[in-house]
Design an enzyme around this catalytic site. Structure first.
Site, mmCIF file in Angstrom:
data_model
loop_
_atom_site.group_PDB
_atom_site.id
_atom_site.type_symbol
_atom_site.label_atom_id
_atom_site.label_comp_id
_atom_site.label_asym_id
_atom_site.label_seq_id
_atom_site.Cartn_x
_atom_site.Cartn_y
_atom_site.Cartn_z
ATOM 1 N N THR A 149 1.986 -4.401 4.415
ATOM 2 C CA THR A 149 1.886 -4.720 5.848
ATOM 3 C C THR A 149 1.497 -6.180 6.124
ATOM 4 O O THR A 149 1.776 -6.698 7.198
ATOM 5 C CB THR A 149 0.852 -3.805 6.548
ATOM 6 O OG1 THR A 149 -0.407 -3.950 5.899
ATOM 7 C CG2 THR A 149 1.290 -2.357 6.528
ATOM 8 N N ASP A 150 0.852 -6.820 5.123
ATOM 9 C CA ASP A 150 0.276 -8.139 5.423
ATOM 10 C C ASP A 150 1.310 -9.183 5.835
ATOM 11 O O ASP A 150 1.055 -9.994 6.726
ATOM 12 C CB ASP A 150 -0.529 -8.661 4.225
ATOM 13 C CG ASP A 150 -1.823 -7.882 4.043
ATOM 14 O OD1 ASP A 150 -2.267 -7.230 5.017
ATOM 15 O OD2 ASP A 150 -2.397 -7.918 2.940
ATOM 16 N N THR B 80 0.814 -1.221 0.000
ATOM 17 C CA THR B 80 0.000 0.000 0.000
ATOM 18 C C THR B 80 0.845 1.266 0.000
ATOM 19 O O THR B 80 0.516 2.253 -0.660
ATOM 20 C CB THR B 80 -0.918 -0.006 1.250
ATOM 21 O OG1 THR B 80 -1.766 -1.142 1.157
ATOM 22 C CG2 THR B 80 -1.752 1.235 1.354
HETATM 23 N N1 ASP Z 1 -2.190 -6.086 0.977
HETATM 24 C C1 ASP Z 1 -1.221 -5.046 1.253
HETATM 25 C C2 ASP Z 1 0.153 -5.679 1.296
HETATM 26 O O1 ASP Z 1 0.490 -6.335 2.247
HETATM 27 C C3 ASP Z 1 -1.572 -4.375 2.539
HETATM 28 C C4 ASP Z 1 -0.688 -3.213 2.919
HETATM 29 O O2 ASP Z 1 0.338 -2.948 2.364
HETATM 30 O O3 ASP Z 1 -1.065 -2.535 3.888
HETATM 31 O O4 ASP Z 1 0.899 -5.529 0.358
#
Ligand code: ASP
Length: 339
Positions: free
Chosen positions: A94-95, A20
């Site tokens: 973040t995942d 993200t």
């Molecule tokens: N789905 C995204 C990822 O992990 C979520 C994020 O970046 O917050 O790439």
């Protein structure tokens, strides 16, 4: 005290991997992975004020698609450039950020400068994004005196092996599990007194991984055949037990399946599926039975860290007693050893 070479700007390498934080709005107004990562520097000019920045766009993906090979690629990319920079920042989705943070912690040891991982809950281009502050703070920590792999997110600096994505919503998405954070970011940056700081150590690349490890939660009604299938098809298993590391030994007993796996040289590491706390497998008969069947307690490691560590340990040994002692030894602050 922040790192300062008297008037010379520190050099920071920003490794972009997607997620993200690097998604930008395209001409149609929708969010998509940013093809040109250097556009980030134009959006956040403060980064160039803080440091001389080079960008290494390694991959550009949602971190849900990350694989252990990418952890190795990041570790090697950083290690090869280690002498050229004063600090490193990795922009990451973040995942699966905490798996990557744990993997880098095991793979680059004896650090003498910071390797910081950050991300964002809200894309940089959206009003109220946390991406800008997280990246700026990641840079501030990357030029600080810290010498660890750490996650910088919201107001916290978290050791790479202790981070967990706790919220799919909150701006403080990550927490430090079973240890206080390495530091916090407020009016200034404060490190806790156990944070490792810059020294003259020589970093080591220890990029060994056996990727054939599974992570399986215990749940009421889990069939032993499911566990056995996993054990037959993997070189190691991390089993998320209940509470203090409790494993069914009744109608759906896993005890003989654990003995069988271990006898076949497939280590079974038991962690707790609770967010906080440690395994204490002697406490209940249901834990002791698994322990007697040769399960290896993960103590206070998170499931993510236990899984990555088992991959790393299996990348170095296939001897069950060496694996057991390495799993229970502290390498990078991932476990409170029982003494
Ligand atoms: N789905 C995204 C990822 O992990 C979520 C994020 O970046 O917050 O790439």
């Amino acid at each position: 005290m922040l790192f300062d070479r008297r008037g010379v700007k520190p050099k920071v390498l920003l490794v972009t991997t997607g997620g993200t934080i690097t998604m930008l709005r395209n001409e149609q107004g929708s969010l998509s992975p940013c093809e040109n990562a250097s556009a980030l520097l134009e959006k956040i000019p403060e980064l160039k004020t803080l440091a001389d920045v080079d960008i290494l766009p390694l991959v550009n993906m949602d971190s849900s698609n990350f694989t252990p090979d990418l952890w190795i690629a990041i570790a090697k990319a950083i290690f090869q450039r280690f002498k050229e920079y004063d600090g490193f920042v990795i922009a990451h989705g973040t995942d699966t950020l905490c798996y990557t943070a744990a993997a880098l912690s095991f793979m680059i040891q004896e650090l003498n400068k910071p390797v910081i991982i950050t991300g964002a809950q809200v894309p940089l281009e959206d009003i109220g994004s946390d991406g800008r502050a997280n990246l700026i703070n990641a840079f501030r920590v990357a030029i600080s005196d810290l010498a660890e792999v750490a996650v910088v997110f919201g107001s916290q600096i978290i050791r790479g092996t202790r981070a967990k994505k706790m919220s799919a919503f909150d701006m403080q998405a990550f927490v430090s599990v079973n240890d206080v954070p390495l530091g916090s970011i407020g009016l200034s940056i404060k490190f806790s007194n156990f944070a490792k700081l810059r020294t003259r150590k020589k970093p080591l690349l220890r990029a060994f991984l056996n990727k054939n490890v599974a992570l399986l939660p215990v749940y009421p009604g889990l069939k032993p055949e499911v566990f056995e299938f996993m054990a037959e098809n993997h070189d190691g298993i991390v089993l998320e037990g209940y509470g203090a590391g409790n494993i069914p030994n009744g109608e759906y007993s896993l005890v003989s399946s654990i003995s069988k796996a271990s006898a076949n040289n497939v280590p079974v590491v038991v962690c707790t599926q609770c967010v906080l706390g440690s395994t204490e497998m002697e406490l209940y008969q249901v834990g002791r039975a698994a322990l007697d069947a040769a399960a290896i307690p993960a103590m206070d490691m998170t499931p993510e860290t236990a899984m990555v560590k088992l991959m790393w340990v299996l990348g170095q040994s296939d001897d069950i007693s060496t694996i057991e002692s390495m799993m229970q030894k502290n390498f990078v602050g991932e476990i409170h050893e029982v003494v």
